[in-house]
Design an enzyme around this catalytic site. Structure first.
Site, PDB file in Angstrom:
ATOM      1  N   GLY A 300       0.825  -1.202   0.000  1.00 42.53           N
ATOM      2  CA  GLY A 300       0.000   0.000   0.000  1.00 42.53           C
ATOM      3  C   GLY A 300       0.856   1.246   0.000  1.00 42.53           C
ATOM      4  O   GLY A 300       2.087   1.198   0.015  1.00 42.53           O
ATOM      5  N   GLY A 305       4.551   8.113   2.302  1.00 47.66           N
ATOM      6  CA  GLY A 305       5.383   7.145   1.609  1.00 47.66           C
ATOM      7  C   GLY A 305       4.581   5.905   1.273  1.00 47.66           C
ATOM      8  O   GLY A 305       3.366   5.958   1.089  1.00 47.66           O
ATOM      9  N   ASN A 306       5.277   4.764   1.187  1.00 45.52           N
ATOM     10  CA  ASN A 306       4.597   3.508   0.877  1.00 45.52           C
ATOM     11  C   ASN A 306       4.840   2.502   1.980  1.00 45.52           C
ATOM     12  O   ASN A 306       5.735   2.669   2.814  1.00 45.52           O
ATOM     13  CB  ASN A 306       5.073   2.962  -0.474  1.00 45.52           C
ATOM     14  N   VAL A 307       4.043   1.446   1.989  1.00 43.74           N
ATOM     15  CA  VAL A 307       4.128   0.384   2.989  1.00 43.74           C
ATOM     16  C   VAL A 307       4.448  -0.917   2.266  1.00 43.74           C
ATOM     17  O   VAL A 307       3.781  -1.270   1.285  1.00 43.74           O
ATOM     18  CB  VAL A 307       2.822   0.255   3.785  1.00 43.74           C
ATOM     19  N   ASP A 423      -6.429  11.654  12.925  1.00 46.30           N
ATOM     20  CA  ASP A 423      -6.607  11.153  11.554  1.00 46.30           C
ATOM     21  C   ASP A 423      -7.285   9.787  11.586  1.00 46.30           C
ATOM     22  O   ASP A 423      -6.842   8.840  10.929  1.00 46.30           O
ATOM     23  CB  ASP A 423      -5.257  11.072  10.839  1.00 46.30           C
TER      24      ASP A 423
END
Length: 669
Positions: A300, A305-307, A423
């Site tokens: 994801g 950033g990305n995971v 969030d």
């Protein structure tokens, strides 16, 4: 005949030129006599000798304007036509001058009065001195001063000696070479900066200190003469059996114990810890966590950033890779995980963080536990849930949120302050294998200050998070951003939207789940990526809330869930439940649901026992003693038939179990 015509044309041209010059000079004299002198008298100019008055050309680039002495357009009593015609003209009773300088060749013109020695500018001051012969300094420029008539300085053309010419090509090449050198130097400095930093650090650490015994040791070493050669000397060497009490350095010198220089000791300590520099024994350094993780694929991406999924010592982990520009967010989330006592089953478990050099860029890794089911948003896209699963998911999420919101006292090193997530949304909630949830992505979270007197938390830029999940008080900028509890109330509003999303995917009896693609809060009135103004209009101006399924009002559990949701998304922050109350309410409903299921199972078991007593055991008609297969006992068949008949007769038209007592209804789904 032709020769006579040519001579006639030449004479006509010469005569015409002379006539033109005479006309201009006469027109100038008429202008001076009839217009200029009367205008000067009206202006009360008395320092000029009107009998010697004449006009000169003046250069605008050196001050031919209102500041110039005798500038004709500066006389207010002249009409606009004369001012425009004599725009670059000055009057004087002294001299007209022209100056010219080489490289580049530029000529300047102007006036200098007879009684004037200086002017306002340095240029005119120099002109006054030259024209009055008051200077003996050499000048790089050539000057001409004349007073014989109007525009007399214009009649002479000054021829200057040619100056040294420089080729523009060489100049361009020189500039390009200089720029190339600067760029290459900058690149070299950038590529070798780490080496220079290391050398500078080495120098700072090991530079000789004042009073260092190194020099004293070198000066006090006894010298002996070898042979007869003068000046041939070496230090005296101790016998081999006496060298056991000395320490040898990499430089080849020996120092008795106790007098080794301090900087030399530091250098030896560093060399003993080297990892392969060639100046000492090679030692192995422990790998950081980033070197022990093997990434197996991206799962994801998010705001920072990305995971990716990774393998760490046989355990599946999630690696959140931050962009290089988001280093402050990385440090903040790491600091929150490491210092806030966030060990809770419903908060994403933190494993570690590291800075990893990939050879091209430096990546920032934040390592957490990995959940194959992914986020709650992804889970609901692929699955529907029943009431039991709904309570497991939402009750655990409320438990994790209540843990973040509550303060846990303890010692200075082991206390957890009250926090706000800021969030909350379905994409930031992970689904575990036991169908409970864990809250993650704490990059925007906020901690309550330890100082009770300081009640300010954040600056006025408190509008952060996902726009679709922002509370009304944030959208309309009425939130009390100096009160910490305001942020927690906003979290509860966001959590109510998550509860609504999960309820839309709940299936029970006649209540069917909503299409997964449409389970987005306010999707009926907003775009897929709404702006602040659009959400403000829907949530604050029109006061709309996500739509409800009409069947929820008649469902024994969903109607209670909707009561909790409606209270949590109330437009008044003080009217909402706290996260702890949400968890308590769902605990109560979940326990009642379990009690109903247990009671229904017990009642079903009681009916079976009663029927067994009335009917008694019966043998099947087709019983065959000769058959070697296991026989089916008649009482088991009767039990199953009785349960099925009970269920068929107990069903109401809407598919629910009918009973006088609601608590006797078994759990459906």
């Amino acid at each position: 005949m032709r020769i006579r015509h040519v001579v006639f044309c030449l004479l006509a041209l010469v005569y015409g030129a002379e006539t033109s010059d005479d006309d201009l000079d006469e027109r100038t004299n008429i202008f001076i006599r009839d217009k200029l002198i009367p205008a000067l008298k009206l202006a009360e100019v008395t320092k000029v000798n009107f009998t010697r008055l004449h006009l000169c050309h003046c250069s605008r680039e050196v001050g031919c304007n209102a500041r110039t002495t005798g500038w004709v357009p500066g006389i207010e009593f002249l009409n606009e036509t004369d001012r425009s015609f004599y725009e670059n003209t000055c009057y004087t009773d002294g001299s007209c001058y022209q100056s010219a300088r080489p490289s580049p060749e530029i000529s300047h013109f102007g006036c200098m009065d007879e009684k004037s020695v200086t002017d306002e500018t340095e240029f005119h001051d120099t002109a006054a001195k030259v024209c009055t012969n008051n200077t003996k300094d050499p000048h790089a420029t050539v000057w001409i001063c004349c007073d014989k008539g109007n525009f007399c300085a214009n009649e002479t053309i000054i021829h200057l000696a040619p100056g040294p010419q420089q080729s523009s090509t060489w100049l361009i090449l020189t500039i390009l070479a200089l720029l190339t050198f600067i760029v290459l130097l900058g690149i070299a400095i950038f590529l070798t900066r780490k080496s220079w930093e290391a050398k500078f650090d080495w120098y700072i650490r090991f530079k000789p200190k004042p009073g260092d015994p190194l020099r004293e040791t070198e000066n006090n070493v006894p010298m002996v003469t070898m042979g007869d050669g003068a000046g041939s000397s070496v230090p005296e060497v101790a016998p081999i059996e006496q060298q056991g009490s000395t320490m040898s350095t990499s430089a080849g010198n020996s120092f008795p114990p106790g007098i080794m220089p301090n900087n030399m000791k530091d250098m030896l300590d560093v060399l003993e810890e080297t990892s392969g520099s060639g100046m000492g024994p090679t030692t192995l350094h422990k790998l950081t966590i980033g070197g022990q993780i093997r990434l197996t694929g991206r799962v994801g991406s998010g705001r920072f950033g990305n995971v990716s999924r990774g393998d760490y010592r046989g355990e599946a982990v999630a690696v959140k890779v931050f962009n290089a520009l988001d280093e402050p967010a990385f440090h903040k989330e790491t600091e929150i995980f490491e210092t806030r006592m966030l060990r809770h089953p419903n908060v994403l478990r933190y494993i570690g963080s590291d800075r990893v050099d990939t050879g091209f860029v430096t990546e920032l890794w934040l390592v957490t536990e990995y959940h194959p089911s992914g986020s709650l948003h992804d889970f609901l896209l692929e699955n529907t849930v029943n009431i039991e699963t709904y309570y497991n998911l939402m009750r655990s999420t409320a438990s994790g949120l209540a843990f973040l919101h509550n303060q846990i006292g303890g010692s200075k090193e082991s206390n957890k302050p009250a926090m706000a997530h800021r969030d909350i949304k379905s994409k930031n909630i992970m689904v575990k294998n036991d169908l409970t949830c864990a809250i993650g992505d704490l990059g925007l979270s906020l901690s309550k200050p330890e100082d009770a007197a300081s009640d300010i938390i954040a600056n006025e830029n408190y509008k952060c998070g996902t726009v679709r999940y922002l509370a009304p008080e944030i959208l309309n900028s009425t939130m009390q951003f100096t009160v910490f509890e305001s942020y927690q109330c906003a979290d509860v509003y966001s959590f109510s939207l998550v509860m609504w999303e999960t309820l839309c995917r709940c299936e029970d009896g006649d209540v069917l789940p909503r299409e997964a693609a449409t389970v987005i809060p306010y999707i009926e009135w907003t775009d897929r990526d709404p702006q602040d103004a659009q959400m403000f209009d829907v949530v604050c101006t029109r006061r709309l809330r996500p739509t409800e399924n009409p069947l929820w009002k008649d469902h024994p559990e969903m109607k209670h869930i909707m009561e909790i949701i409606k209270t949590c998304w109330n437009g008044n922050p003080s009217a909402r439940f706290t996260s702890y109350i949400c968890r308590k309410r769902m605990d109560e409903r979940q326990q009642l649901l379990l009690d109903k299921k247990a009671k229904a199972v017990a009642q079903t078991a009681g009916v079976t026992v009663q029927d067994r007593k009335i009917l008694g055991p019966q043998k099947p008609k087709d019983e065959s003693p000769a058959n070697g297969a296991p026989r089916i006992v008649q009482k088991e068949i009767d039990r199953e038939d009785e349960q099925e008949n009970w269920r068929e007769t107990a069903k109401t038209p809407n598919g629910h179990i009918s009973s006088n007592d609601d608590s006797s209804r078994p759990l459906l789904g």
